[in-house]
Scaffold this active site. Sequence first.
Site, PDB file in Angstrom:
ATOM      1  CE1 TYR A   1      -2.034  -2.776  12.124  1.00  0.00           C
ATOM      2  CE2 TYR A   1      -4.345  -3.373  12.379  1.00  0.00           C
ATOM      3  CZ  TYR A   1      -3.346  -2.716  11.691  1.00  0.00           C
ATOM      4  OH  TYR A   1      -3.661  -1.984  10.561  1.00  0.00           O
TER       5      TYR A   1
ATOM      6  CG  LEU B   1      -8.687  -7.658   5.245  1.00  0.00           C
ATOM      7  CD1 LEU B   1      -7.404  -7.730   6.073  1.00  0.00           C
ATOM      8  CD2 LEU B   1      -9.492  -8.941   5.384  1.00  0.00           C
TER       9      LEU B   1
ATOM     10  CB  ILE C   1      -0.957   0.011   1.204  1.00  0.00           C
ATOM     11  CG1 ILE C   1      -1.893  -1.201   1.154  1.00  0.00           C
ATOM     12  CG2 ILE C   1      -1.777   1.297   1.235  1.00  0.00           C
ATOM     13  CD1 ILE C   1      -2.767  -1.351   2.381  1.00  0.00           C
TER      14      ILE C   1
ATOM     15  CE1 TYR D   1      -3.742  -6.487  10.206  1.00  0.00           C
ATOM     16  CE2 TYR D   1      -3.403  -6.055   7.871  1.00  0.00           C
ATOM     17  CZ  TYR D   1      -4.189  -6.548   8.906  1.00  0.00           C
ATOM     18  OH  TYR D   1      -5.400  -7.112   8.624  1.00  0.00           O
TER      19      TYR D   1
ATOM     20  CG  ASP E   1      14.245   1.597  12.933  1.00  0.00           C
ATOM     21  OD1 ASP E   1      13.005   1.619  13.090  1.00  0.00           O
ATOM     22  OD2 ASP E   1      15.022   1.034  13.731  1.00  0.00           O
TER      23      ASP E   1
ATOM     24  CB  SER F   1      -6.635  -0.122  11.239  1.00  0.00           C
ATOM     25  OG  SER F   1      -7.406  -1.295  11.170  1.00  0.00           O
TER      26      SER F   1
ATOM     27  CG  ASN G   1       1.953   3.083   4.621  1.00  0.00           C
ATOM     28  OD1 ASN G   1       0.813   2.623   4.681  1.00  0.00           O
ATOM     29  ND2 ASN G   1       2.973   2.394   4.108  1.00  0.00           N
TER      30      ASN G   1
END
Length: 252
Positions: free
Chosen positions: A156, A188, A18, A92, A61, A143, A88
Amino acid sequence: MNRLEGNVAIVTGGAQGIGAAYAHALAAEGARIVIADVLDGTAVAQAIEAEGGQAISVWTDVSDEASTQAMVDAAVERFGRVDILVNNAAIYASLSLKSFEKIDIAEWDKVMAVNVRGPFICARAVVPVMRENGYGRIVNISSGTPFKGTPNLMHYVTSKGAILALTRALAREVGGDGICVNTLAPGLVLSEGVIENADMRDALTAPVLASRAIKRDQMPEDLIAPLIFLSSTDCAFMTGETVVVDGGSVMH
């Protein structure tokens, strides 16, 4: 087209999946791109340049303060400014589904370091540059799971719930500097990582699809228009908000 002409955008986790889709989309709108990832983003940067854009790849990082500062320094050295930060990068798709009692403390800490500390220190590194220009767009990626309390991914889900709060608090602090801070919350998405994680894909796809008003799988392309909106002047009077894009699984 060219709604982001002259802008410089950092996309963390932009070397694949993504994040790479975000980088290509921002470039297509005229932004110059910094791909920040622990993976090699050279191929994505080269693809953007082959399409007529400008891009660099910087090893980053996001959980490390010095690394995130070097990311911003590299962006300014190459392009002279930073206008957009897309937070981003996150852990996950590599996670396995498990009850909260079975989540190892080290795994919990690693998820929090990347998914929560990462956006915090990336924003802290980039805001002074945006503040100098009196303009900025920070798009934090959360999310739909915090709205649902999705089971067997507590670390998560917790990390992405923290992003909602981080966005609101940061928006209050930098609104006077011309910086808008908003959250994009996907459902999702059938990204490369999810497709490769068969256990996650098989366990989550059917129930998520059943919960949606729009009965189809979500693809990375479904996030592009909302991302561009939140990255542009179109959201000039919108900050601290969360835009859920998941086919109507979550409605809030």
